[in-house]
Design a protein around this motif. Structure first.
Motif, PDB file in Angstrom:
ATOM      1  N   GLN A  63     -10.162  -2.706   4.243  1.00  0.00           N
ATOM      2  CA  GLN A  63     -10.384  -2.940   3.111  1.00  0.00           C
ATOM      3  C   GLN A  63     -10.292  -4.578   2.985  1.00  0.00           C
ATOM      4  O   GLN A  63     -11.222  -5.202   1.903  1.00  0.00           O
ATOM      5  CB  GLN A  63      -9.389  -2.347   1.995  1.00  0.00           C
ATOM      6  CG  GLN A  63      -9.589  -0.734   1.751  1.00  0.00           C
ATOM      7  CD  GLN A  63      -8.683  -0.244   0.778  1.00  0.00           C
ATOM      8  OE1 GLN A  63      -8.680  -0.636  -0.307  1.00  0.00           O
ATOM      9  NE2 GLN A  63      -7.715   0.602   1.252  1.00  0.00           N
ATOM     10  N   ILE A 116      -6.557  -5.853  -3.330  1.00  0.00           N
ATOM     11  CA  ILE A 116      -6.586  -4.503  -2.661  1.00  0.00           C
ATOM     12  C   ILE A 116      -5.851  -3.338  -3.303  1.00  0.00           C
ATOM     13  O   ILE A 116      -4.670  -3.432  -3.350  1.00  0.00           O
ATOM     14  CB  ILE A 116      -6.071  -4.603  -1.093  1.00  0.00           C
ATOM     15  CG1 ILE A 116      -6.818  -5.899  -0.434  1.00  0.00           C
ATOM     16  CG2 ILE A 116      -6.091  -3.264  -0.438  1.00  0.00           C
ATOM     17  CD1 ILE A 116      -5.996  -5.941   0.984  1.00  0.00           C
ATOM     18  N   ASP A 118      -6.433   1.264   7.328  1.00  0.00           N
ATOM     19  CA  ASP A 118      -7.398   1.246   6.104  1.00  0.00           C
ATOM     20  C   ASP A 118      -7.194   0.024   5.358  1.00  0.00           C
ATOM     21  O   ASP A 118      -8.313  -0.463   4.597  1.00  0.00           O
ATOM     22  CB  ASP A 118      -7.112   2.375   5.402  1.00  0.00           C
ATOM     23  CG  ASP A 118      -7.997   2.702   4.233  1.00  0.00           C
ATOM     24  OD1 ASP A 118      -9.169   2.937   4.543  1.00  0.00           O
ATOM     25  OD2 ASP A 118      -7.648   2.778   3.244  1.00  0.00           O
ATOM     26  N   TYR A 119      -5.985  -0.456   5.077  1.00  0.00           N
ATOM     27  CA  TYR A 119      -5.850  -1.707   4.282  1.00  0.00           C
ATOM     28  C   TYR A 119      -6.458  -3.008   4.909  1.00  0.00           C
ATOM     29  O   TYR A 119      -7.019  -3.887   4.391  1.00  0.00           O
ATOM     30  CB  TYR A 119      -4.248  -2.122   4.133  1.00  0.00           C
ATOM     31  CG  TYR A 119      -3.949  -1.259   2.811  1.00  0.00           C
ATOM     32  CD1 TYR A 119      -4.292  -1.517   1.660  1.00  0.00           C
ATOM     33  CD2 TYR A 119      -2.625  -0.442   2.897  1.00  0.00           C
ATOM     34  CE1 TYR A 119      -3.852  -0.752   0.757  1.00  0.00           C
ATOM     35  CE2 TYR A 119      -2.260   0.270   2.065  1.00  0.00           C
ATOM     36  CZ  TYR A 119      -2.804   0.118   0.757  1.00  0.00           C
ATOM     37  OH  TYR A 119      -2.154   0.937  -0.231  1.00  0.00           O
ATOM     38  N   GLY A 163      -1.579   5.454   0.759  1.00  0.00           N
ATOM     39  CA  GLY A 163      -0.320   4.476   0.729  1.00  0.00           C
ATOM     40  C   GLY A 163       0.864   5.255  -0.125  1.00  0.00           C
ATOM     41  O   GLY A 163       1.960   4.831   0.380  1.00  0.00           O
ATOM     42  N   GLY A 166       0.896  -1.116  -0.030  1.00  0.00           N
ATOM     43  CA  GLY A 166       0.067  -0.002  -0.051  1.00  0.00           C
ATOM     44  C   GLY A 166       0.859   1.058  -0.041  1.00  0.00           C
ATOM     45  O   GLY A 166       0.370   2.242  -0.224  1.00  0.00           O
ATOM     46  N   ARG A 223      -2.679  -9.096   1.930  1.00  0.00           N
ATOM     47  CA  ARG A 223      -2.730  -9.257   0.430  1.00  0.00           C
ATOM     48  C   ARG A 223      -2.815 -10.816  -0.320  1.00  0.00           C
ATOM     49  O   ARG A 223      -3.749 -10.826  -0.806  1.00  0.00           O
ATOM     50  CB  ARG A 223      -1.744  -8.351  -0.334  1.00  0.00           C
ATOM     51  CG  ARG A 223      -2.065  -6.725  -0.093  1.00  0.00           C
ATOM     52  CD  ARG A 223      -0.814  -6.071  -1.149  1.00  0.00           C
ATOM     53  NE  ARG A 223      -0.897  -4.689  -0.887  1.00  0.00           N
ATOM     54  CZ  ARG A 223      -1.629  -3.729  -1.385  1.00  0.00           C
ATOM     55  NH1 ARG A 223      -2.467  -4.517  -2.574  1.00  0.00           N
ATOM     56  NH2 ARG A 223      -1.639  -2.689  -1.463  1.00  0.00           N
ATOM     57  N   ALA A 228      -3.817  -0.051  -4.472  1.00  0.00           N
ATOM     58  CA  ALA A 228      -2.906   1.058  -3.874  1.00  0.00           C
ATOM     59  C   ALA A 228      -3.830   2.340  -3.763  1.00  0.00           C
ATOM     60  O   ALA A 228      -4.256   2.792  -4.561  1.00  0.00           O
ATOM     61  CB  ALA A 228      -1.653   1.224  -4.439  1.00  0.00           C
ATOM     62  N   SER A 229      -3.796   2.968  -2.460  1.00  0.00           N
ATOM     63  CA  SER A 229      -4.366   4.270  -2.012  1.00  0.00           C
ATOM     64  C   SER A 229      -3.693   5.226  -2.348  1.00  0.00           C
ATOM     65  O   SER A 229      -2.448   5.151  -2.255  1.00  0.00           O
ATOM     66  CB  SER A 229      -5.177   3.961  -0.823  1.00  0.00           C
ATOM     67  OG  SER A 229      -4.092   3.885   0.227  1.00  0.00           O
ATOM     68  N   ILE A 259       1.043  -6.102   5.978  1.00  0.00           N
ATOM     69  CA  ILE A 259       0.098  -5.678   4.761  1.00  0.00           C
ATOM     70  C   ILE A 259       0.330  -6.535   3.602  1.00  0.00           C
ATOM     71  O   ILE A 259      -0.665  -7.035   2.825  1.00  0.00           O
ATOM     72  CB  ILE A 259       0.259  -4.227   4.403  1.00  0.00           C
ATOM     73  CG1 ILE A 259      -0.256  -3.358   5.645  1.00  0.00           C
ATOM     74  CG2 ILE A 259      -0.794  -3.889   3.142  1.00  0.00           C
ATOM     75  CD1 ILE A 259      -1.692  -3.759   6.022  1.00  0.00           C
ATOM     76  N   THR A 294      -2.600   4.008   7.138  1.00  0.00           N
ATOM     77  CA  THR A 294      -3.108   3.468   6.074  1.00  0.00           C
ATOM     78  C   THR A 294      -3.034   1.889   6.072  1.00  0.00           C
ATOM     79  O   THR A 294      -3.744   1.155   5.578  1.00  0.00           O
ATOM     80  CB  THR A 294      -1.995   3.780   5.001  1.00  0.00           C
ATOM     81  OG1 THR A 294      -0.564   3.623   5.516  1.00  0.00           O
ATOM     82  CG2 THR A 294      -2.030   5.152   4.510  1.00  0.00           C
TER      83      THR A 294
END
Length: 252
Positions: free
Chosen positions: A231, A178, A227-228, A184, A10, A169, A180-181, A165, A224
């Motif tokens: 998600q 997921i 948040d992952y 991130g 991320g 994934r 990438a934001s 993370i 972040t």
């Protein structure tokens, strides 16, 4: 980097990203029924066949994107040697270590872009790119903590988040990917700037500034990361619901 990457991390960056499959060329026409693969109805090579052949040739392991990834991997031991040279506190050696770190970060920006733009995506790149990102960032953080420049808990938070993370994934990949934001990507950039400032032997107000930049990087790393996780939970629930619905429809 880890940034996530949009990567597996991320961020890292990160990241922190992974190289996804390239889309087919727009306007490519399907082959004529009954023709040999890559040939038109008149026995002449079809244009779509030429495009496909060019894509296969471009996606060899020894392409420029993968070479940049390999360079980043080779820079890791060189960076560590420069970072720890002469006791690890020589400003000249630290400047050379910063140069190696900067080159690694820059190649991270270019190799993924080149792979996607010029259809240079390979299985090697998908695996090696995130490894190279985490290797250079992890080496820098561990060296800084070992030298006493950075608290070990900061290194533990950043590396723990990146590895966690990445594992997350893989656990939910059966349900989807997921993405990438923006957070991130910002995290990966902030981490790179903060670590780079710590690698340099800064004093005065610059030393104070790097503390706050690292503080922002740590906050973004935690936020972040959470948040992952959110998600991943949503993605798993959706995947389970869709599979259940498909099973019910099949049984009906």
């Amino acid at each position: 980097m880890t940034g996530v990457p949009a990567s597996a991390a991320g961020g890292s960056s990160g990241g922190q990203g992974a190289r996804g499959p390239a889309a087919p060329a727009d306007g490519a026409r399907p082959e004529v029924s009954g023709s040999a693969p890559g040939q038109g109805s008149g026995g002449k090579p079809a244009r779509s066949g030429k495009i496909a052949a060019a894509a296969v040739n471009q996606a060899s392991v020894w392409n420029v994107a993968n070479l940049l990834t390999m360079l980043r991997l080779l820079l890791v031991p060189g960076f560590v040697a420069l970072m720890l040279a002469n006791g690890g506190y020589d400003p000249a050696w630290r400047s050379l270590a910063w140069a190696a770190f900067a080159i690694a970060m820059i190649t991270d920006l270019f190799d993924g872009h080149l792979a996607r733009t010029y259809n240079l995506v390979t299985d090697f790149g998908k695996i090696a790119d995130p490894i190279a990102d985490k290797a250079i960032m992890g080496a820098a953080l561990i060296c800084l903590s070992a030298l006493g420049d950075l608290p070990w808990w900061v290194t533990a938070v950043i590396l723990g988040r990146e590895l966690g993370i990445t594992l997350l994934r893989f656990l939910v990949i059966r349900y989807g990917v997921i993405p990438a934001s923006r957070g991130g990507k910002l995290k990966t950039l902030t981490q790179g700037v903060a670590v780079g400032m710590y690698v340099l032997a800064l004093t005065g107000w610059l030393a104070t500034l790097r503390f706050w930049v690292m503080a922002v990087a740590v906050v973004l790393t935690v936020v972040t990361g959470l948040d992952y996780v959110r998600q991943a939970i949503v993605l798993r629930r959706q995947g389970i619901a869709e599979r259940a619905a498909a099973l019910e429809e099949k049984e009906a």
